[in-house]
Design a protein around this motif. Structure first.
Motif, PDB file in Angstrom:
ATOM      1  N   MET A 180       0.802  -1.218   0.000  1.00 28.02           N
ATOM      2  CA  MET A 180       0.000   0.000   0.000  1.00 28.02           C
ATOM      3  C   MET A 180       0.841   1.277   0.000  1.00 28.02           C
ATOM      4  SD  MET A 180      -2.932  -1.213   2.736  1.00 28.02           S
ATOM      5  CE  MET A 180      -3.967   0.248   2.565  1.00 28.02           C
ATOM      6  N   LYS A 181       2.134   1.155   0.216  1.00 29.83           N
ATOM      7  CA  LYS A 181       2.997   2.338   0.292  1.00 29.83           C
ATOM      8  C   LYS A 181       2.969   3.178  -0.990  1.00 29.83           C
ATOM      9  CE  LYS A 181       7.699   3.913   1.234  1.00 29.83           C
ATOM     10  NZ  LYS A 181       9.078   3.529   1.596  1.00 29.83           N
ATOM     11  N   PRO A 182       3.006   2.574  -2.189  1.00 29.04           N
ATOM     12  CA  PRO A 182       2.944   3.402  -3.398  1.00 29.04           C
ATOM     13  C   PRO A 182       1.695   4.274  -3.466  1.00 29.04           C
ATOM     14  CG  PRO A 182       3.696   1.196  -3.960  1.00 29.04           C
ATOM     15  CD  PRO A 182       3.236   1.152  -2.526  1.00 29.04           C
ATOM     16  N   LEU A 183       0.612   3.840  -2.839  1.00 26.83           N
ATOM     17  CA  LEU A 183      -0.607   4.638  -2.830  1.00 26.83           C
ATOM     18  C   LEU A 183      -0.452   5.870  -1.941  1.00 26.83           C
ATOM     19  CD1 LEU A 183      -3.068   1.646  -2.704  1.00 26.83           C
ATOM     20  CD2 LEU A 183      -2.936   3.312  -4.558  1.00 26.83           C
ATOM     21  N   GLN A 184       0.363   5.749  -0.892  1.00 24.92           N
ATOM     22  CA  GLN A 184       0.699   6.928  -0.087  1.00 24.92           C
ATOM     23  C   GLN A 184       1.507   7.907  -0.949  1.00 24.92           C
ATOM     24  OE1 GLN A 184       2.730   4.641   3.120  1.00 24.92           O
ATOM     25  NE2 GLN A 184       1.509   5.877   4.532  1.00 24.92           N
ATOM     26  N   GLN A 185       2.472   7.355  -1.689  1.00 20.80           N
ATOM     27  CA  GLN A 185       3.289   8.197  -2.557  1.00 20.80           C
ATOM     28  C   GLN A 185       2.440   8.874  -3.625  1.00 20.80           C
ATOM     29  OE1 GLN A 185       6.121   4.638  -2.928  1.00 20.80           O
ATOM     30  NE2 GLN A 185       7.468   6.347  -3.477  1.00 20.80           N
ATOM     31  N   LEU A 186       1.454   8.162  -4.129  1.00 17.13           N
ATOM     32  CA  LEU A 186       0.559   8.733  -5.139  1.00 17.13           C
ATOM     33  C   LEU A 186      -0.162   9.949  -4.577  1.00 17.13           C
ATOM     34  CD1 LEU A 186      -1.012   8.765  -7.801  1.00 17.13           C
ATOM     35  CD2 LEU A 186      -2.546   7.032  -6.831  1.00 17.13           C
ATOM     36  N   TYR A 187      -0.697   9.822  -3.383  1.00 18.59           N
ATOM     37  CA  TYR A 187      -1.433  10.930  -2.778  1.00 18.59           C
ATOM     38  C   TYR A 187      -0.554  12.165  -2.649  1.00 18.59           C
ATOM     39  CZ  TYR A 187      -3.821  13.856   0.611  1.00 18.59           C
ATOM     40  OH  TYR A 187      -4.405  14.929   1.245  1.00 18.59           O
ATOM     41  N   TYR A 188       0.641  11.992  -2.070  1.00 17.29           N
ATOM     42  CA  TYR A 188       1.505  13.146  -1.831  1.00 17.29           C
ATOM     43  C   TYR A 188       2.119  13.690  -3.125  1.00 17.29           C
ATOM     44  CZ  TYR A 188       0.950  12.427   3.148  1.00 17.29           C
ATOM     45  OH  TYR A 188       0.406  12.304   4.410  1.00 17.29           O
ATOM     46  N   GLY A 247      -3.569  14.342 -17.776  1.00 17.97           N
ATOM     47  CA  GLY A 247      -2.936  15.610 -18.113  1.00 17.97           C
ATOM     48  C   GLY A 247      -1.731  15.979 -17.276  1.00 17.97           C
ATOM     49  N   VAL A 248      -1.241  15.054 -16.473  1.00 17.11           N
ATOM     50  CA  VAL A 248      -0.058  15.299 -15.647  1.00 17.11           C
ATOM     51  C   VAL A 248       1.194  14.938 -16.435  1.00 17.11           C
ATOM     52  CG1 VAL A 248       1.160  14.651 -13.529  1.00 17.11           C
ATOM     53  CG2 VAL A 248      -1.341  14.851 -13.523  1.00 17.11           C
ATOM     54  N   ASP A 249       2.231  15.774 -16.341  1.00 14.68           N
ATOM     55  CA  ASP A 249       3.500  15.480 -16.998  1.00 14.68           C
ATOM     56  C   ASP A 249       4.120  14.235 -16.373  1.00 14.68           C
ATOM     57  OD1 ASP A 249       6.676  15.809 -16.964  1.00 14.68           O
ATOM     58  OD2 ASP A 249       5.913  16.886 -18.716  1.00 14.68           O
ATOM     59  N   ARG A 250       4.287  13.197 -17.180  1.00 21.33           N
ATOM     60  CA  ARG A 250       4.725  11.905 -16.633  1.00 21.33           C
ATOM     61  C   ARG A 250       6.121  11.977 -16.011  1.00 21.33           C
ATOM     62  NH1 ARG A 250       3.717   5.881 -18.966  1.00 21.33           N
ATOM     63  NH2 ARG A 250       4.987   4.772 -17.425  1.00 21.33           N
ATOM     64  N   ALA A 301       2.065   2.034 -13.280  1.00 22.90           N
ATOM     65  CA  ALA A 301       0.633   2.127 -13.544  1.00 22.90           C
ATOM     66  C   ALA A 301       0.095   3.493 -13.130  1.00 22.90           C
ATOM     67  CB  ALA A 301      -0.108   1.024 -12.803  1.00 22.90           C
ATOM     68  N   MET A 302       0.586   3.996 -12.023  1.00 23.52           N
ATOM     69  CA  MET A 302       0.144   5.303 -11.536  1.00 23.52           C
ATOM     70  C   MET A 302       0.599   6.423 -12.471  1.00 23.52           C
ATOM     71  SD  MET A 302       0.923   4.803  -7.485  1.00 23.52           S
ATOM     72  CE  MET A 302       0.124   3.486  -6.547  1.00 23.52           C
ATOM     73  N   ALA A 303       1.844   6.324 -12.935  1.00 24.02           N
ATOM     74  CA  ALA A 303       2.384   7.351 -13.832  1.00 24.02           C
ATOM     75  C   ALA A 303       1.613   7.373 -15.150  1.00 24.02           C
ATOM     76  CB  ALA A 303       3.866   7.087 -14.092  1.00 24.02           C
ATOM     77  N   GLU A 304       1.285   6.190 -15.646  1.00 18.64           N
ATOM     78  CA  GLU A 304       0.523   6.099 -16.895  1.00 18.64           C
ATOM     79  C   GLU A 304      -0.871   6.705 -16.706  1.00 18.64           C
ATOM     80  OE1 GLU A 304      -1.095   2.724 -20.087  1.00 18.64           O
ATOM     81  OE2 GLU A 304       0.323   2.167 -18.517  1.00 18.64           O
ATOM     82  N   TRP A 305      -1.498   6.396 -15.574  1.00 14.17           N
ATOM     83  CA  TRP A 305      -2.825   6.934 -15.308  1.00 14.17           C
ATOM     84  C   TRP A 305      -2.765   8.448 -15.151  1.00 14.17           C
ATOM     85  CZ3 TRP A 305      -4.757   9.707 -11.160  1.00 14.17           C
ATOM     86  CH2 TRP A 305      -6.148   9.902 -11.171  1.00 14.17           C
ATOM     87  N   ASP A 311     -10.516  12.458  -6.098  1.00 16.53           N
ATOM     88  CA  ASP A 311     -11.767  11.732  -6.360  1.00 16.53           C
ATOM     89  C   ASP A 311     -11.597  10.757  -7.520  1.00 16.53           C
ATOM     90  OD1 ASP A 311     -12.854  13.240  -4.374  1.00 16.53           O
ATOM     91  OD2 ASP A 311     -14.158  14.436  -5.656  1.00 16.53           O
ATOM     92  N   LYS A 312     -10.822  11.176  -8.524  1.00 23.54           N
ATOM     93  CA  LYS A 312     -10.652  10.338  -9.709  1.00 23.54           C
ATOM     94  C   LYS A 312      -9.813   9.093  -9.421  1.00 23.54           C
ATOM     95  CE  LYS A 312     -11.387  13.897 -13.196  1.00 23.54           C
ATOM     96  NZ  LYS A 312     -10.879  14.535 -14.434  1.00 23.54           N
ATOM     97  N   VAL A 313      -8.919   9.194  -8.434  1.00 20.61           N
ATOM     98  CA  VAL A 313      -8.157   7.998  -8.034  1.00 20.61           C
ATOM     99  C   VAL A 313      -9.109   6.965  -7.451  1.00 20.61           C
ATOM    100  CG1 VAL A 313      -6.376   7.065  -6.523  1.00 20.61           C
ATOM    101  CG2 VAL A 313      -6.026   9.284  -7.621  1.00 20.61           C
ATOM    102  N   PHE A 314      -9.982   7.414  -6.556  1.00 18.63           N
ATOM    103  CA  PHE A 314     -10.982   6.506  -5.974  1.00 18.63           C
ATOM    104  C   PHE A 314     -11.836   5.884  -7.079  1.00 18.63           C
ATOM    105  CE2 PHE A 314     -10.423   8.897  -1.906  1.00 18.63           C
ATOM    106  CZ  PHE A 314     -10.201   7.815  -1.074  1.00 18.63           C
ATOM    107  N   ALA A 315     -12.278   6.709  -8.017  1.00 19.29           N
ATOM    108  CA  ALA A 315     -13.134   6.214  -9.096  1.00 19.29           C
ATOM    109  C   ALA A 315     -12.379   5.217  -9.977  1.00 19.29           C
ATOM    110  CB  ALA A 315     -13.637   7.380  -9.939  1.00 19.29           C
ATOM    111  N   ALA A 316     -11.118   5.514 -10.248  1.00 24.29           N
ATOM    112  CA  ALA A 316     -10.320   4.632 -11.105  1.00 24.29           C
ATOM    113  C   ALA A 316     -10.184   3.245 -10.479  1.00 24.29           C
ATOM    114  CB  ALA A 316      -8.941   5.240 -11.339  1.00 24.29           C
ATOM    115  N   ILE A 317      -9.987   3.213  -9.169  1.00 18.55           N
ATOM    116  CA  ILE A 317      -9.787   1.930  -8.485  1.00 18.55           C
ATOM    117  C   ILE A 317     -11.101   1.194  -8.258  1.00 18.55           C
ATOM    118  CG2 ILE A 317      -9.055   0.862  -6.302  1.00 18.55           C
ATOM    119  CD1 ILE A 317      -6.880   3.012  -6.127  1.00 18.55           C
ATOM    120  N   HIS A 318     -12.120   1.908  -7.806  1.00 18.12           N
ATOM    121  CA  HIS A 318     -13.349   1.241  -7.371  1.00 18.12           C
ATOM    122  C   HIS A 318     -14.434   1.147  -8.440  1.00 18.12           C
ATOM    123  CE1 HIS A 318     -12.013   0.945  -3.189  1.00 18.12           C
ATOM    124  NE2 HIS A 318     -11.500   2.155  -3.366  1.00 18.12           N
ATOM    125  N   SER A 319     -14.477   2.100  -9.352  1.00 18.29           N
ATOM    126  CA  SER A 319     -15.514   2.075 -10.389  1.00 18.29           C
ATOM    127  C   SER A 319     -14.989   1.559 -11.721  1.00 18.29           C
ATOM    128  CB  SER A 319     -16.100   3.487 -10.584  1.00 18.29           C
ATOM    129  OG  SER A 319     -16.682   3.957  -9.391  1.00 18.29           O
TER     130      SER A 319
END
Length: 214
Positions: A95-103, A142-145, A133-137, A115-123
Motif C-alpha cells: 500500500m505504500k505506493p498509494l501513499q506516494q501517489l497521494y503526496y 494531463g499530468v506530466d509523466r 501504472a500510476m504514472a501512466e494513469w 476523487d478520480k483515483v478513488f473512481a479509477a480503483i473502485h468504479s
C-alpha cells in the motif's frame, strides 16, 4: 492480469474489506456506547491555531471511497478554526505506493484528482498499485509523466509518507476511514454505529471538545 498485479490486488482488497470489521475498535466500545476513544498522548497540530481533523484513509478502502464526497462536502461547511488533513495509510508494503501517489498529486497541485483515483480503483477497476501504472494513469489525466515520476521518488514525498506512517502508529489506527479530532479524539464509522454520516456527526460533536481542551 499479471501475477504481481493479482498478488497486489489481493493484498489491497483484503486490507480494504477487513479494516471495516466491527471488531477493529471493540475495546473502545466496552463499558458503554461511547462513539470515540481518547488518544494519549495527544498528537500536536501542525496547523498553529487550528483544530485538525485528520482523516486516515486508504485509496483501496471502499468505505473511504464512499465517504470521500461526504467528507469534501463536510469540509466546506466546517468551522473557520477547523482544518481537514488527509493522511493516507499503509498497513502493508503493497500500500505504500498509494501513499506516494497521494503526496505526489498534492505536490503537483493536482489534489483535484483525488476523487478520480478513488473512481479509477473502485468504479473503473484500474490496477493502480505500482509506480508505472500510476504514472501512466496520471499522464492520462494531463499530468506530466516525467515530473510525476521525479516527485514520486523525491525526498519530500518520502518524508511525507514517513510522517503519515508515524501518525498512523501514534493514533493507533487499525481501520479506515478513521477521524482524529484535535489530535486527541478518535472516531470512525464503526465506532459511530456502523454509519458514515454518524462518523461525521461525531466529528462535529468532538470539535467543541477539542476547542475547549486547547
Amino acid at each position: 492480469m499479471s501475477k504481481l498485479f493479482s498478488r497486489l490486488l489481493a493484498v489491497s482488497a483484503l486490507a480494504a474489506t477487513a479494516l471495516f470489521a466491527p471488531a477493529s475498535h471493540a475495546q473502545a466500545q466496552q463499558g458503554g456506547s461511547q462513539a470515540y476513544q481518547v488518544v494519549n498522548p495527544p498528537i500536536p497540530s501542525d496547523n498553529q491555531g487550528k483544530i485538525e481533523v485528520m482523516e486516515f484513509f486508504a485509496y483501496t478502502c471502499p468505505h473511504c471511497a464512499a465517504m470521500q464526497p461526504m467528507v469534501e462536502s463536510w469540509s466546506k461547511t466546517a468551522p473557520a478554526d477547523v482544518v481537514l488533513v488527509q493522511v493516507p495509510v499503509a498497513f502493508n508494503a503493497a500500500m505504500k505506493p498509494l501513499q506516494q501517489l497521494y503526496y505526489t498529486l498534492q505536490t503537483l497541485g493536482r489534489g483535484d484528482l483525488n476523487d478520480k483515483v478513488f473512481a479509477a480503483i473502485h468504479s473503473e477497476h484500474k490496477q493502480l498499485f505500482t509506480k508505472a501504472a500510476m504514472a501512466e494513469w496520471a499522464a492520462s489525466q494531463g499530468v506530466d509523466r516525467k515530473k510525476f515520476e521525479e516527485i514520486f521518488d523525491s525526498f519530500s514525498v518520502a518524508t511525507q509518507v514517513e510522517r503519515a506512517t508515524q501518525l498512523t502508529k501514534q493514533a493507533n489506527i487499525d481501520g479506515t476511514p478513521s477521524y482524529l479530532v484535535g489530535g486527541k479524539y478518535l472516531t470512525s464509522p464503526v465506532m459511530a454505529g456502523n454509519s458514515y454520516q454518524g462518523a461525521l456527526d461525531e466529528v462535529n460533536k468532538l470539535i467543541p471538545m477539542a476547542r475547549n481542551a486547547k
